[in-house]
Design a protein around this motif. Structure first.
Motif, mmCIF file in Angstrom:
data_model
loop_
_atom_site.group_PDB
_atom_site.id
_atom_site.type_symbol
_atom_site.label_atom_id
_atom_site.label_comp_id
_atom_site.label_asym_id
_atom_site.label_seq_id
_atom_site.Cartn_x
_atom_site.Cartn_y
_atom_site.Cartn_z
ATOM 1 N N PRO A 352 0.821 -1.219 0.000
ATOM 2 C CA PRO A 352 0.000 0.000 0.000
ATOM 3 C C PRO A 352 0.855 1.270 0.000
ATOM 4 C CG PRO A 352 -0.729 -1.560 1.688
ATOM 5 C CD PRO A 352 0.587 -2.054 1.188
ATOM 6 N N HIS A 353 0.212 2.372 -0.392
ATOM 7 C CA HIS A 353 0.794 3.719 -0.307
ATOM 8 C C HIS A 353 1.914 3.951 -1.303
ATOM 9 C CE1 HIS A 353 -1.625 3.590 3.241
ATOM 10 N NE2 HIS A 353 -0.820 2.736 3.838
ATOM 11 N N VAL A 358 -6.989 5.221 -4.857
ATOM 12 C CA VAL A 358 -7.863 4.915 -3.718
ATOM 13 C C VAL A 358 -9.309 5.289 -3.982
ATOM 14 C CG1 VAL A 358 -5.974 5.096 -2.062
ATOM 15 C CG2 VAL A 358 -7.345 7.119 -2.580
ATOM 16 N N GLY A 359 -9.596 5.937 -5.102
ATOM 17 C CA GLY A 359 -10.983 6.265 -5.413
ATOM 18 C C GLY A 359 -11.095 7.287 -6.527
ATOM 19 N N THR A 360 -12.298 7.390 -7.062
ATOM 20 C CA THR A 360 -12.612 8.406 -8.066
ATOM 21 C C THR A 360 -13.878 9.118 -7.618
ATOM 22 O OG1 THR A 360 -11.639 7.105 -9.846
ATOM 23 C CG2 THR A 360 -13.172 8.845 -10.487
ATOM 24 N N ALA A 448 -7.474 17.202 9.724
ATOM 25 C CA ALA A 448 -6.687 17.978 8.764
ATOM 26 C C ALA A 448 -6.689 17.342 7.381
ATOM 27 C CB ALA A 448 -5.262 18.141 9.279
ATOM 28 N N MET A 449 -6.572 16.031 7.303
ATOM 29 C CA MET A 449 -6.525 15.375 6.001
ATOM 30 C C MET A 449 -7.863 15.507 5.269
ATOM 31 S SD MET A 449 -4.618 13.947 3.748
ATOM 32 C CE MET A 449 -3.147 13.222 4.489
ATOM 33 N N PHE A 488 -5.507 9.653 4.144
ATOM 34 C CA PHE A 488 -5.883 10.157 2.827
ATOM 35 C C PHE A 488 -6.988 9.303 2.220
ATOM 36 C CE2 PHE A 488 -5.090 9.979 -1.833
ATOM 37 C CZ PHE A 488 -5.320 11.311 -2.153
ATOM 38 N N ALA A 489 -6.825 7.979 2.245
ATOM 39 C CA ALA A 489 -7.829 7.085 1.669
ATOM 40 C C ALA A 489 -9.161 7.215 2.391
ATOM 41 C CB ALA A 489 -7.325 5.640 1.724
#
Length: 500
Positions: A352-353, A358-360, A448-449, A488-489
């Motif tokens: 990962p990372h 991770v998405g649209t 924050a993210m 983030f994800a």
């Protein structure tokens, strides 16, 4: 170790070249109670060495560190914890210091040992010297500023596809001492080496070696780029068969040219262009070998295709292809057939990372490359996409962000900055990309993210990519780069839900 012991230090450390050597009675100071320090102390005590282990930590009762300390004390290791224990040499006679990679050379205890002429080994050096006297698994060693873990795991996948009992070890995967001393021996070991580990290593002789790339990093540890370069270059020392270098990175070629290798070792380049003789590279979409084939002057062997590297319909990013070619070259140096290279690359699943979608949301793709913890790593991601909203910032660790911003800044759709050193990035953007919109978020709380992702989404247009490639370390806001990527994800997932 008796205090005030008048016995002189052992000077026959050169004879300690295998696990069956005479380690008994050797007086060793091990620094650090982490995984590598624990493994070193355990292995040395098992062979009759007199071991003192020191660590600045004072672990809480029941913690993992406390459990390690308890186990070592049962093995008669003298465990000394707390700040005072780690700042000065014990009054005991010491023959050798074995240090964990995180300890800098200017750390007071290590500096005192060096001043006293006491040899200092890293745990990788110790592992090399504890290999079996006969039939030891050869090492395929790998370093670089970026891409090490992905490449060494690709290599391990290829080796296993060839039917070999193999593992990745060193700076990733199995602790190197554990791999070397495993009761069921490995056929071959893929060893990832950090600059810290290489700094403290002096006798390793790999079958094949590689440096993927080099750019300024960890200057807070090494002091200068030249010292960092010299540490990385040690990966090629005493190589037996092949030194793998990056044709696009002249510094890695220079490392090979200056390396003291075993007579007959060859230089083998990897390139994203058509390979010349003694290189691996690309012929259209084919991964081609012109280094390890008998007729390399006139032909090449196919090792796979770009499709074997891709997990989506999109072509793999250039740095992924480069990593695959380096892994393939190391495997081919060992003698792995081309079919196993192809099968291993197909079977490989990245961690990962590392450039993971991770998405649209609303036609905008969100890509997590939280592992891009320095400017050089971020450059690889920024060069792989068009229409980027860049999410950047964190701890720059003394790295110069200016060249990265000068190169990519003017072409960005927008930038969202977080973290302790975001001001340095903002100043660079103001100089090199003054027309690019920048959102500067001083927030460091748990939300924050979410705010950073929302701000990035607002700057993006359908077809764009929001790219988390921070070019900085994460510890100012997160436990590690993985936690940053997870945040983030999760924020992207919440954004997606809110947008429905």
């Amino acid at each position: 170790m008796g205090r005030g012991d008048a016995v002189s230090r052992r000077t026959d450390l050169g004879a300690l070249t295998h696990g069956g050597a005479d380690w008994a009675g050797l007086r060793v100071l091990v620094t650090g109670l982490g995984i590598s320090g624990f493994a070193a102390a355990d292995a040395l005590a098992e062979r009759g060495a007199q071991v003192v282990l020191v660590d600045a930590a004072e672990p809480a009762e029941g913690s993992e560190l406390a459990q390690r300390a308890t186990i070592l004390r049962v093995l008669d290791v003298d465990v000394r914890l707390g700040p005072e224990a780690s700042t000065a040499l014990p009054p005991d006679q010491i023959d050798l210091v074995v240090t964990s990679p995180g300890w800098r050379p200017d750390q007071p205890l290590l500096a005192a040992a060096a001043s006293a002429g006491i040899p200092i080994w890293g745990e990788v050096e110790l592992a090399w010297r504890m290999r079996p006297a006969e039939g030891a698994a050869p090492w395929l060693t790998l370093t670089g500023t970026n891409g090490k873990t992905t490449t060494v795991q690709m290599l391990t996948s290829i080796l296993r596809a060839a039917g070999l009992r193999a593992t990745s070890a060193g700076n990733v995967g199995t602790p190197i001492l554990e791999a070397v001393l495993h009761p069921q021996p490995y056929d071959v070991i893929a060893v990832e080496l950090s600059s810290f580990q290489l700094h403290w290593s002096d006798s390793i002789s790999p079958l094949a070696s590689a440096c993927l790339n080099i750019a300024p990093d960890h200057l807070d540890w090494h002091g200068t780029f030249e010292d960092y370069w010299q540490a990385k270059a040690k990966v090629y020392s005493r190589t037996q068969v092949a030194c793998i270098y990056n044709v696009a990175d002249e510094q890695t070629r220079r490392m090979v040219e200056e390396a003291e290798v075993v007579e007959g070792a060859r230089a083998v380049g990897f390139t994203l262009d058509t390979p010349a003789v003694s290189m691996v590279g690309l012929v259209e979409d084919i991964l081609a070998d012109r280094a390890f084939v008998a007729e390399r002057a006139t032909s090449a062997a196919e090792m796979g295709t770009l499709a074997d590297l891709s997990r989506t319909d999109a072509p793999p990013p250039p740095h992924v292809v480069a990593n695959a070619l380096a892994a393939a070259a190391l495997a081919r140096a060992y003698g792995v057939p081309t079919g196993a290279v192809r099968d291993g690359l197909r079977a490989f699943v990245p961690e990962p990372h590392r450039v993971a979608e991770v998405g649209t949301v609303a036609g905008v793709r969100f890509v997590d490359d939280s592992k891009a913890t320095n400017p050089h790593a971020a450059a690889a991601s920024l060069s792989a996409y068009d229409g980027i909203v860049w999410l950047a910032g964190g701890l720059l660790k003394g790295a110069d962000i200016d060249p990265l911003v000068e190169r990519f800044g003017p072409g960005l759709r927008g930038v969202v900055l977080i973290g302790a050193d975001r001001a340095q990035i903002a100043e660079s953007l103001a100089r090199h990309a003054p027309k690019v919109p920048v959102v500067d978020l001083p927030d460091t709380d748990t939300g924050a993210m979410d705010r950073a992702v929302a701000a990035a989404a607002a700057l993006a247009q359908p077809g764009d990519v929001v790219l988390l490639a921070p070019a900085a370390a994460s510890m100012d806001m997160f436990a590690n780069y993985g936690a940053r990527g997870d945040a983030f994800a999760a924020a992207v997932e919440r954004l997606q839900v809110d947008g429905e």
